[in-house]
Enzyme design. Structure first.
Site, PDB file in Angstrom:
ATOM      1  N   CYS A  74       0.838  -1.207   0.000  1.00 48.97           N
ATOM      2  CA  CYS A  74       0.000   0.000   0.000  1.00 48.97           C
ATOM      3  C   CYS A  74       0.875   1.261   0.000  1.00 48.97           C
ATOM      4  O   CYS A  74       1.605   1.510   0.961  1.00 48.97           O
ATOM      5  CB  CYS A  74      -0.900  -0.058   1.229  1.00 48.97           C
ATOM      6  SG  CYS A  74      -1.686   1.487   1.688  1.00 48.97           S
ATOM      7  N   CYS A  96       0.266   3.696   2.834  1.00 52.18           N
ATOM      8  CA  CYS A  96       0.749   3.073   4.078  1.00 52.18           C
ATOM      9  C   CYS A  96       2.259   3.297   4.227  1.00 52.18           C
ATOM     10  O   CYS A  96       2.748   3.576   5.320  1.00 52.18           O
ATOM     11  CB  CYS A  96       0.462   1.573   4.092  1.00 52.18           C
ATOM     12  SG  CYS A  96      -1.277   1.138   4.057  1.00 52.18           S
TER      13      CYS A  96
END
Length: 102
Positions: free
Chosen positions: A31, A34
């Site tokens: 991600c 992230c």
């Protein structure tokens, strides 16, 4: 101290039974947002002494993600006295994360 990696075996003890507020970052290695937040989370883990900082890899701990209805990552949650009291979704700045902890 770096952020604590949580598993379903350690979550209750580290988060729900904590005597101080806990910031939990639900993330995954693939991600992009992230990966933007992770250095901030690690920095906060080093700096903050009155807050426990933890992270949950949703690919490895899908049960925890489901338990807290995490549908989008990154999701940051603040727990106090065993309850989720603040949640935000998406990449946040250090200042925004600090504000969540107030």
């Amino acid at each position: 101290m770096s952020a604590i990696n949580l598993t379903k075996e350690t979550f209750d003890q580290e988060v729900l039974n904590s005597d101080k507020p806990v910031l939990v970052d639900f993330w995954a290695s693939w991600c992009g947002p992230c990966r933007m937040v992770l250095p901030i989370v690690e920095e906060l883990a080093e700096e903050l002494t009155d807050v426990k900082v933890c992270k949950v890899n949703v690919d490895e701990e899908g049960d925890l993600a489901a338990r807290y209805r995490v549908m989008t990552i990154p999701t940051l949650m603040v727990f106090k006295d065993g309850n989720a009291v603040n949640t935000t979704i998406g990449a946040k700045s250090k200042a925004e994360i600090m504000q969540m902890l107030q």
